[in-house]
Scaffold this motif. Structure first.
Motif, PDB file in Angstrom:
ATOM      1  N   PRO A 370       0.826  -1.211   0.000  1.00 36.30           N
ATOM      2  CA  PRO A 370       0.000   0.000   0.000  1.00 36.30           C
ATOM      3  C   PRO A 370       0.858   1.257   0.000  1.00 36.30           C
ATOM      4  O   PRO A 370       2.091   1.199   0.098  1.00 36.30           O
ATOM      5  CB  PRO A 370      -0.820  -0.136   1.286  1.00 36.30           C
ATOM      6  CG  PRO A 370       0.037  -0.972   2.176  1.00 36.30           C
ATOM      7  CD  PRO A 370       0.770  -1.923   1.285  1.00 36.30           C
ATOM      8  N   HIS A 371       0.189   2.405  -0.093  1.00 42.27           N
ATOM      9  CA  HIS A 371       0.880   3.687  -0.170  1.00 42.27           C
ATOM     10  C   HIS A 371       1.262   4.175   1.222  1.00 42.27           C
ATOM     11  O   HIS A 371       0.441   4.175   2.135  1.00 42.27           O
ATOM     12  CB  HIS A 371      -0.038   4.703  -0.847  1.00 42.27           C
ATOM     13  CG  HIS A 371       0.591   6.051  -1.055  1.00 42.27           C
ATOM     14  ND1 HIS A 371       1.915   6.221  -1.379  1.00 42.27           N
ATOM     15  CD2 HIS A 371       0.063   7.299  -0.989  1.00 42.27           C
ATOM     16  CE1 HIS A 371       2.179   7.501  -1.523  1.00 42.27           C
ATOM     17  NE2 HIS A 371       1.068   8.187  -1.279  1.00 42.27           N
ATOM     18  N   ALA A 372       2.503   4.600   1.369  1.00 37.08           N
ATOM     19  CA  ALA A 372       2.970   5.115   2.649  1.00 37.08           C
ATOM     20  C   ALA A 372       2.705   6.616   2.751  1.00 37.08           C
ATOM     21  O   ALA A 372       2.295   7.269   1.787  1.00 37.08           O
ATOM     22  CB  ALA A 372       4.464   4.837   2.812  1.00 37.08           C
ATOM     23  N   THR A 373       2.947   7.151   3.915  1.00 34.66           N
ATOM     24  CA  THR A 373       2.781   8.590   4.127  1.00 34.66           C
ATOM     25  C   THR A 373       4.063   9.297   3.698  1.00 34.66           C
ATOM     26  O   THR A 373       4.940   9.599   4.511  1.00 34.66           O
ATOM     27  CB  THR A 373       2.474   8.867   5.605  1.00 34.66           C
ATOM     28  OG1 THR A 373       3.450   8.186   6.416  1.00 34.66           O
ATOM     29  CG2 THR A 373       1.090   8.370   5.977  1.00 34.66           C
ATOM     30  N   ALA A 374       4.169   9.558   2.402  1.00 33.44           N
ATOM     31  CA  ALA A 374       5.328  10.248   1.835  1.00 33.44           C
ATOM     32  C   ALA A 374       4.907  10.887   0.520  1.00 33.44           C
ATOM     33  O   ALA A 374       4.085  10.329  -0.213  1.00 33.44           O
ATOM     34  CB  ALA A 374       6.490   9.279   1.619  1.00 33.44           C
ATOM     35  N   GLY A 375       5.479  12.059   0.223  1.00 36.87           N
ATOM     36  CA  GLY A 375       5.158  12.779  -1.002  1.00 36.87           C
ATOM     37  C   GLY A 375       6.280  12.701  -2.011  1.00 36.87           C
ATOM     38  O   GLY A 375       7.227  11.915  -1.884  1.00 36.87           O
ATOM     39  N   HIS A 376       6.198  13.551  -3.040  1.00 37.77           N
ATOM     40  CA  HIS A 376       7.122  13.479  -4.162  1.00 37.77           C
ATOM     41  C   HIS A 376       8.558  13.815  -3.792  1.00 37.77           C
ATOM     42  O   HIS A 376       9.477  13.460  -4.531  1.00 37.77           O
ATOM     43  CB  HIS A 376       6.646  14.402  -5.287  1.00 37.77           C
ATOM     44  CG  HIS A 376       5.539  13.813  -6.102  1.00 37.77           C
ATOM     45  ND1 HIS A 376       5.754  13.148  -7.291  1.00 37.77           N
ATOM     46  CD2 HIS A 376       4.203  13.756  -5.894  1.00 37.77           C
ATOM     47  CE1 HIS A 376       4.607  12.731  -7.781  1.00 37.77           C
ATOM     48  NE2 HIS A 376       3.635  13.086  -6.947  1.00 37.77           N
ATOM     49  N   ASP A 377       8.784  14.491  -2.665  1.00 38.26           N
ATOM     50  CA  ASP A 377      10.161  14.717  -2.240  1.00 38.26           C
ATOM     51  C   ASP A 377      10.866  13.405  -1.923  1.00 38.26           C
ATOM     52  O   ASP A 377      12.103  13.352  -1.894  1.00 38.26           O
ATOM     53  CB  ASP A 377      10.197  15.612  -0.995  1.00 38.26           C
ATOM     54  CG  ASP A 377       9.932  17.069  -1.344  1.00 38.26           C
ATOM     55  OD1 ASP A 377      10.058  17.419  -2.530  1.00 38.26           O
ATOM     56  OD2 ASP A 377       9.591  17.850  -0.438  1.00 38.26           O
TER      57      ASP A 377
END
Length: 679
Positions: A370-377
């Motif tokens: 699943p998707h983690a808590t992180a953005g494009h940085d």
């Protein structure tokens, strides 16, 4: 992502695959022939006694005068470029030549229409042709500079091939040769030998030496314009990022045309090292009889049947040590949840764009990434960095203690944030969402703080999932596109939900853990918003309470679809808790920046698929042992604020490029008008 990053992601619409050069050249020749039939009207000048032959002659002339320069440019530009130290491929060279041919054809057609409507002479058409030939030289010069990274004088040689070949044909078959004959000299004999004016279209008589002089002057001016453009765009890139804009253009063209990894090499120069946690939750089956009997072998008691599911199989007490399972009595891995604090981007397979697939394939059982808590940085700069993540996931489970105990799932709401949480042994799984509100990525710092809020005594390994399951799209999600940043109201809602969920999970009823899984790769494609992992469903049962975790391999979902999927699962299975997640796999964004689940596929069909898989997963329920772990690994990511800076510079370059293109177009039109009045 932010709105600025969203505009940069919009570049994905320009991504396509360069066709093989033989196919490109075949189309170029066909285009030349068709244009020749439309432009060279031999019947009106030579009579129409044999119209079929004259049409064939028109087609042949189109192939010679339009197709031949394209073919020669496609086949020789790469050879010349590589001899001079460049890196242009035949596929790219052929595609570039074809695009230039299309541009010339369009200019000729428009000029011909203007000449017919306003009674202009044939010279006007050739004036426009000169501007077109100079323009394609400028276009080719920019492309060669971007792809090959050679100096301007060196790049001018391969860039001029198509223009030079077309000019030579105009000279040989046009009226210029006759104007150069000066009566009886050796030069006359030489010109007559070269000249083929009697074999060319009669309209070529309008070509004069002035056209060639003008062509040379325009090519020089356009080369200066290209140089000025690059200097103007390069300076802020060097100052802000210490990289060349040409490296970015070369990488983007290479990936768009032929899936080269030049763009990753560019990102590597931008990247910064980061230490990120990789959390894993592994579910293993139990050998027959291995969990029954004494507490050492699972401690669940019972009659010792397969998996030790004694009694009613739903609410057995567990021993004080959580039903620790002897490693020798563990069966195969049934499922593995892997959550690296990494963002699967930036696009396509570049960087960590295909991270979910790689993670899923590395699992022994069915992988859930699943998707983690992180953005494009926190995009990985190259695909090789994924190996570090996979190694950390394996280390996280090395020596892990598998237990049979778990807690019943709990659902928590705090402000806009909702969370489904459950403990398995000494690890926790929590899925957060802001649905029905539109939300995008949760900032890395926000996610780390929320994980800390969730932790309680005896619980260090927390898989905090960003459900990433409701988004209004790039045009409807507001200026920040729903990005959850530190200090925002949503960040505090998430903290409150995580803290409450952690306490509730710690106090929840415990029991034996059972798990069932099901998976369908589906027939949908990345272009339709579904990645190669398709749809995966895991159903847990602890103390008679069931929860379904639905994972769809895609990048967010259209508003309302999550609710439909939750209803479909509940109606089909009667489970107590359901949540839907997406992987944020950016392979679905290879050609579209905004390609959410539900935009291209039928919602009812997806609901039916999820409903069926949920039923299968529930039927697959069996006792399992669970272990969790977290390992930190050092990877190279885009870095703090680097994504925003890159997006800002790229958007500025696009704006400047558009302005320059408009200026060049205006200049070309001005030259054409000037030629009309002076000739």
């Amino acid at each position: 992502m932010t709105a600025t990053q969203g505009r940069l992601a919009g570049l994905s619409k320009f991504i396509f695959r360069a066709p093989r050069w033989p196919r490109t050249l075949a189309f170029a020749v066909l285009l030349g022939g068709l244009t020749g039939i439309a432009v060279f009207d031999s019947a009106s000048t030579m009579g129409s006694r044999y119209p079929v032959l004259l049409v064939g002659q028109d087609a042949w002339q189109g192939i010679v005068f339009l197709g031949a320069p394209t073919v020669v440019a496609a086949l020789t530009t790469t050879t010349i470029d590589r001899a001079l130290g460049g890196r242009l491929t035949y596929n790219r060279s052929a595609l570039l030549a074809l695009l230039c041919e299309l541009f010339v054809v369009v200019v000729l057609v428009v000029a011909g229409v203007f000449a017919a409507l306003f009674g202009l002479s044939q010279r006007f058409v050739f004036d426009a042709l000169v501007v077109a030939l100079a323009s394609i030289f400028a276009l080719r010069l920019l492309a060669v500079l971007a792809v090959s990274r050679v100096s301007l004088p060196v790049a001018s040689v391969p860039a001029s091939v198509q223009t030079v070949v077309a000019a030579v044909l105009l000279f040989v078959y046009g009226g210029t040769a006759r104007l150069l004959i000066d009566g009886g000299s050796a030069y006359e004999a030489y010109v007559v030998f070269l000249s083929r004016t009697d074999h060319g279209p009669p309209v070529f008589d309008a070509v004069t030496i002035d056209h060639f002089l003008l062509l040379g002057a325009l090519c020089l001016l356009y080369a200066v314009a290209v140089w000025a453009f690059l200097v103007a765009v390069e300076r802020p890139w060097r100052r802000a990022l210490d990289v060349s804009v040409l490296d970015f253009i070369r990488g983007f063209i290479g990936y768009a045309a032929e899936e080269s990894r030049d763009l990753e090499r560019f990102f590597e120069r931008l990247g910064q090292e980061a230490v990120v946690p990789v959390s894993v939750l592994s579910f293993r089956t139990l050998d027959a009889g291995g969990a029954g009997g004494d507490g050492d072998a699972g401690g669940a008691g019972g009659d010792g049947d397969a998996g030790g599911a004694g009694g009613d199989g739903s609410r057995d007490d567990v021993t004080a040590d959580g039903g620790t399972v002897d490693p020798d009595r563990l069966g195969e891995e049934k499922a593995r949840f892997v959550l690296p604090m990494i963002h699967p981007g930036p696009l396509g397979e570049i960087g960590g764009g295909d991270l979910p697939r790689r993670v899923a394939l590395s699992a022994e059982g069915i992988g859930f990434p699943p998707h983690a808590t992180a953005g494009h940085d926190f995009n990985l700069v190259s695909e090789t960095e994924v190996d570090c993540v996979l190694d950390a996931a394996d280390r996280a489970l090395a020596g892990a203690t598998f237990r049979r105990d778990g807690t019943v799932p709990v659902s928590i709401e705090a402000g806009e944030s909702s969370m489904l949480a459950q403990r398995f042994g000494d690890a926790g799984l929590a899925v957060s969402t802001f649905a029905p509100g539109s939300a995008d990525d949760v900032d890395f710092a926000v996610g780390q703080s929320a994980r800390a809020e969730f932790r309680t005594d005896g619980l260090e390994d927390v898989l905090l999932v960003d459900g990433h399951n409701c988004h209004a799209g790039l045009s409807g999600a507001g200026p920040d596109l729903g990005h959850v940043t530190p200090g925002s109201k949503r960040s505090y809602d998430l903290y409150d939900a995580a803290g409450t969920a952690g306490e509730a999970a710690a106090e929840a009823d415990r029991g034996r853990t059972e798990l069932g899984v099901a998976w369908d790769p589906t027939e949908w494609t990345p272009e339709e918003g579904i990645g190669p992992l398709g749809v995966r469903v895991a159903v847990t049962r602890v103390a008679g309470v069931e929860a379904a975790y639905v994972l769809i391999d895609g990048n967010n979902m259209v508003p309302g679809l999550r609710g439909d999927l939750l209803s479909a699962v509940r109606e089909a299975t009667g489970v107590d808790h359901v949540e839907v997640m997406t992987t944020d796999n950016h392979v679905v964004n290879r050609t579209r920046a905004d390609n959410r689940v539900g935009e291209e596929i039928d919602a009812d069909a997806l609901c039916e698929t999820v409903r069926s898989l949920a039923v299968d997963a529930r039927d697959d329920l069996e006792p399992v042992a669970v272990a969790g772990g977290t390992e930190r690994t050092t990877v190279t990511v885009f870095g703090n604020d680097r994504t925003e800076t890159l997006a800002t510079q790229a958007n500025a370059a696009l704006s400047l490029g558009a302005a320059l293109a408009a200026a060049v177009t205006l200049f070309a039109m001005s030259v054409s008008v000037l030629l009309f009045f002076l000739t």
